[in-house]
Structure formats: structure tokens, C-alpha cells
Design an enzyme around this catalytic site. Structure first.
Site, PDB file in Angstrom:
ATOM      1  N   SER A  63       0.923  -1.349  -0.094  1.00 22.11           N
ATOM      2  CA  SER A  63      -0.002   0.010  -0.142  1.00 22.11           C
ATOM      3  C   SER A  63       0.901   1.276  -0.017  1.00 22.11           C
ATOM      4  CB  SER A  63      -0.845   0.044   1.391  1.00 22.11           C
ATOM      5  OG  SER A  63      -2.034  -0.883   1.055  1.00 22.11           O
ATOM      6  N   LYS A  66       0.109   3.325  -2.980  1.00 18.93           N
ATOM      7  CA  LYS A  66      -0.902   4.156  -3.022  1.00 18.93           C
ATOM      8  C   LYS A  66      -0.473   5.543  -3.186  1.00 18.93           C
ATOM      9  CE  LYS A  66      -4.042   0.944  -0.877  1.00 18.93           C
ATOM     10  NZ  LYS A  66      -4.596   0.475   0.390  1.00 18.93           N
ATOM     11  N   TYR A 190      -4.177  -2.651  -9.876  1.00 15.40           N
ATOM     12  CA  TYR A 190      -4.101  -2.296  -8.464  1.00 15.40           C
ATOM     13  C   TYR A 190      -3.201  -3.384  -7.833  1.00 15.40           C
ATOM     14  CZ  TYR A 190      -5.068  -2.512  -3.448  1.00 15.40           C
ATOM     15  OH  TYR A 190      -4.980  -2.539  -2.238  1.00 15.40           O
ATOM     16  N   TYR A 242      -4.669   4.145   8.122  1.00 19.75           N
ATOM     17  CA  TYR A 242      -5.985   3.506   8.282  1.00 19.75           C
ATOM     18  C   TYR A 242      -6.372   4.023   9.801  1.00 19.75           C
ATOM     19  CZ  TYR A 242      -3.619   0.843   4.748  1.00 19.75           C
ATOM     20  OH  TYR A 242      -2.837   0.570   3.586  1.00 19.75           O
ATOM     21  N   VAL A 260       1.051  -3.739   3.796  1.00 16.48           N
ATOM     22  CA  VAL A 260       1.133  -4.949   4.439  1.00 16.48           C
ATOM     23  C   VAL A 260       2.398  -5.881   4.131  1.00 16.48           C
ATOM     24  CG1 VAL A 260      -1.309  -5.208   4.692  1.00 16.48           C
ATOM     25  CG2 VAL A 260      -0.369  -5.944   2.788  1.00 16.48           C
TER      26      VAL A 260
HETATM   27  N1  GLN Z   1      -2.580  -5.421  -1.632  1.00 18.24           N
HETATM   28  C1  GLN Z   1      -2.709  -5.046  -0.255  1.00 18.24           C
HETATM   29  C2  GLN Z   1      -4.449  -5.485  -0.218  1.00 18.24           C
HETATM   30  O1  GLN Z   1      -5.092  -5.141  -1.157  1.00 18.24           O
HETATM   31  C3  GLN Z   1      -2.614  -3.716  -0.076  1.00 18.24           C
HETATM   32  C4  GLN Z   1      -2.754  -3.525   1.619  1.00 18.24           C
HETATM   33  C5  GLN Z   1      -2.121  -2.949   2.402  1.00 18.24           C
HETATM   34  O2  GLN Z   1      -0.873  -2.735   2.183  1.00 18.24           O
HETATM   35  N2  GLN Z   1      -2.404  -2.393   3.428  1.00 18.24           N
HETATM   36  O3  GLN Z   1      -4.932  -5.950   0.564  1.00 18.24           O
END
Ligand code: GLN
Length: 307
Positions: A63, A66, A190, A242, A260
Site C-alpha cells: 500500500s 498508493k 491495483y 488507516y 502490509v
Molecule cells: N495489496 C494489499 C491488499 O489489497 C494492500 C493492503 C495494504 O498494504 N494495506 O490487501
């Protein structure tokens, strides 16, 4: 004390915490990463670098990507993006669907999964997925000043095979007309942006334009306006972790974005960009030791956006 001495100190003090937390096992390819990895890298706005531990080993940025797709999407459609994605913290987990019904398929912000899927959809419009992925990768290589940055096909495939919640989010938003391309294609973009593999040092370089008023280090090429860099930093501070964004602001005091894969990129405006990696996550899904390392680093440098 020099930045490199501080980085070494943080690394030594973090040793007892290596291996803290749990790897993200809902993505099979990430479940195989050794838990005790730890890296930290810092690039100052005048281009000085310092790093320690596994700072040169590529990991899945997930993420953290993003931030960069948001940058590209703002470049593409400007403030038109905000008709399709909000700018408020969600207070919910990254993969939550609960707010989407009340808010008619408009995700709270570009850093929760739903918001990043819309952002990917914006980048895909008018292109084939291959072209959009090429654009994202080229941008990552440019801002990190390193052509070895790559997308890890195993990780992308692993997520494609198990990403049922993301598929649910995308289909749900498609029902509101907030996904405009075929859902599989948008999700393909994505999952591939999330599969980008980078080291802490590459990621710290990639964050430089956000630390340096929109430019690469020193008086380097301009990537975005100073105002846009400030706004992206504001979103990272309020939404980058988050439902733990408040806690991260309290403990670290700098804008940051987690993934993650266990990576976090943080920005000390006017001073430096910082990247840490430790694959063990806390219950919110943010790197446990990574957050602790940034807290320690901020304390030792005295850097904070709060004065
Ligand atoms: N690719 C992961 C997902 O979509 C990204 C989530 C994250 O890094 N928080 O679940």
C-alpha cells in the site's frame, strides 16, 4: 549527531524488537517472508543518504504504492479526482466495505483499498493495463533514480488468486458507477502496483519529492508543485495508517504511509524522507517494529510536523 550516527543508533536499539508482529498471511507470497528482517534508510533533501540493516533488500511495497498512484492520478485529472474519492480518515480497516454503502460508492480516501482501486481505475482510463503498469513502473524508477525497481509477478498473481475482498470492493463501486473499466482490469492494475518490489533505500529516494517541496533532492527536477506535495503529505498524515493514523501522528509526528509488506515511508518536510521495513505487522496491519523505529528516529532527530 549526524544522520548516519542516528540511523545506526536506531538500528542497534531496535535489535530486541526484530521479528515483532505477524507477517501478512492472507497474501500467500507475503507469508513466506522471514519475520526477522529489518531495514532503515534516510535520504536528506540535499541528497545525503544513511542506511542500516536489510536496507538494500527489495520487499513488497504494497500500500505504500498508493502514494505514488495518487500522485500520478492527480497529475492526470487534477482536483477532478476528489469527485470520486474523499479526503477524510476512515477510522476503519484498510479493506473495509462498511462505509461504501452509506457514501454511495465514494471511498473515504485514496489510501484505503477502495480509494486506491478507484485511483487505479483513473490511471487505466483510455489505456490498456500494460500501458498503465508501464507508466507506474517508469515513474517509480524515475523518482527513485533506479532502473532496477520491478513488479513481482509472483506477488501479483498470489493476490489475484486470493483478493476476494478487493474484488468485492471493486464490484460494489462498479455498481455505483465509480469504477469505469472492467473490474478485472482495474484490479489487475491495483494488484500489480501493490507488487512493486523496492528496498528501503529506493523507497526513501522515491519519497524525496514529498520532503523537498515537490522536487528531487537539492534543486533536482520538479515532480509536482510544492502545494501538491504538501497536500499529499497532509493525506498521508491523516489517512496513511488507516484506523491507526491518529496513533501514528501521535507517536511519530510525521506523514507516513504503510503497506502490509511491512514497509513504511515517512516524510520530514524540508529535511528528509525515511523508509523502514520489518515484515511483522500489528493488529491494524501496519509494521510493528517499523512504527517503533520511526518513533525512535523522530525522537532522536527532534523532527515533527507539530513543532
Ligand atoms: N495489496 C494489499 C491488499 O489489497 C494492500 C493492503 C495494504 O498494504 N494495506 O490487501
Amino acid at each position: 549527531m549526524s544522520i548516519s550516527a542516528i540511523v545506526q543508533d536506531v538500528y542497534e536499539e531496535m535489535r530486541p524488537h526484530f521479528g515483532e508482529g505477524k507477517v501478512a498471511d492472507y497474501i500467500p507470497a507475503l507469508a513466506r517472508v522471514p519475520l526477522d528482517k529489518f531495514g532503515i534508510a534516510v535520504v536528506t533533501t540535499d541528497g545525503e543518504t544513511a542506511f542500516a540493516g536489510d536496507a538494500l533488500e527489495p520487499f513488497s511495497i504494497q500500500s505504500v504504492s498508493k502514494v505514488f498512484t495518487l500522485t500520478l492520478a492527480l497529475g492526470r485529472v487534477g482536483s477532478g479526482l476528489w469527485k470520486r474519492v474523499g479526503r477524510e480518515p476512515s477510522g476503519d480497516p484498510f479493506n473495509s466495505i462498511v462505509q461504501l454503502e452509506h457514501e454511495h460508492g465514494i471511498p473515504r480516501n485514496p489510501f484505503i483499498n477502495a480509494g486506491a482501486i478507484v485511483t487505479a481505475d483513473v490511471l487505466l482510463a483510455g489505456h490498456q493495463p500494460r500501458e498503465t503498469l508501464g507508466e507506474i513502473l517508469q515513474f517509480m524508477r524515475y523518482i527513485s533514480q533506479d532502473d532496477t525497481v520491478y513488479m513481482d509477478e509472483d506477488v501479483a498473481r498470489s493476490e489475484q488468486a486470493t483478493g476476494f475482498r478487493n474484488a468485492a470492493l471493486a464490484n460494489y463501486m462498479r455498481g455505483y458507477g465509480n469504477i469505469t473499466n472492467p473490474v478485472e482490469k482495474t484490479l489487475g492494475v491495483y494488484f500489480h502496483q501493490c507488487s512493486i518490489a523496492m528496498s528501503c533505500l529506493q523507497l526513501a529516494w522515491a519519497g524525496q519529492f514529498l520532503a523537498n517541496g515537490g522536487k528531487l533532492p537539492g534543486n533536482g527536477p520538479r515532480i509536482v508543485s510544492a502545494e501538491r506535495a504538501r497536500r499529499i503529505n497532509a493525506l498521508m498524515l491523516t489517512c496513511g495508517h488507516y484506523d491507526a493514523s491518529g496513533d501514528f501522528a501521535f507517536r511519530v509526528g510525521l506523514p507516513g504511509k504503510s503497506g502490509v509488506g511491512g514497509g513504511i515511508m515517512a516524510v520530514a518536510p524540508g529535511k528528509a524522507s525515511i523508509a523502514v521495513w520489518s515484515p511483522g505487522l500489528n493488529e491494524i496491519g501496519n509494521s510493528a517494529a517499523g512504527t517503533r523505529a520511526l518513533e525512535l528516529f523522530a525522537k532522536k532527530t527532534g523532527w515533527s510536523v507539530f513543532g
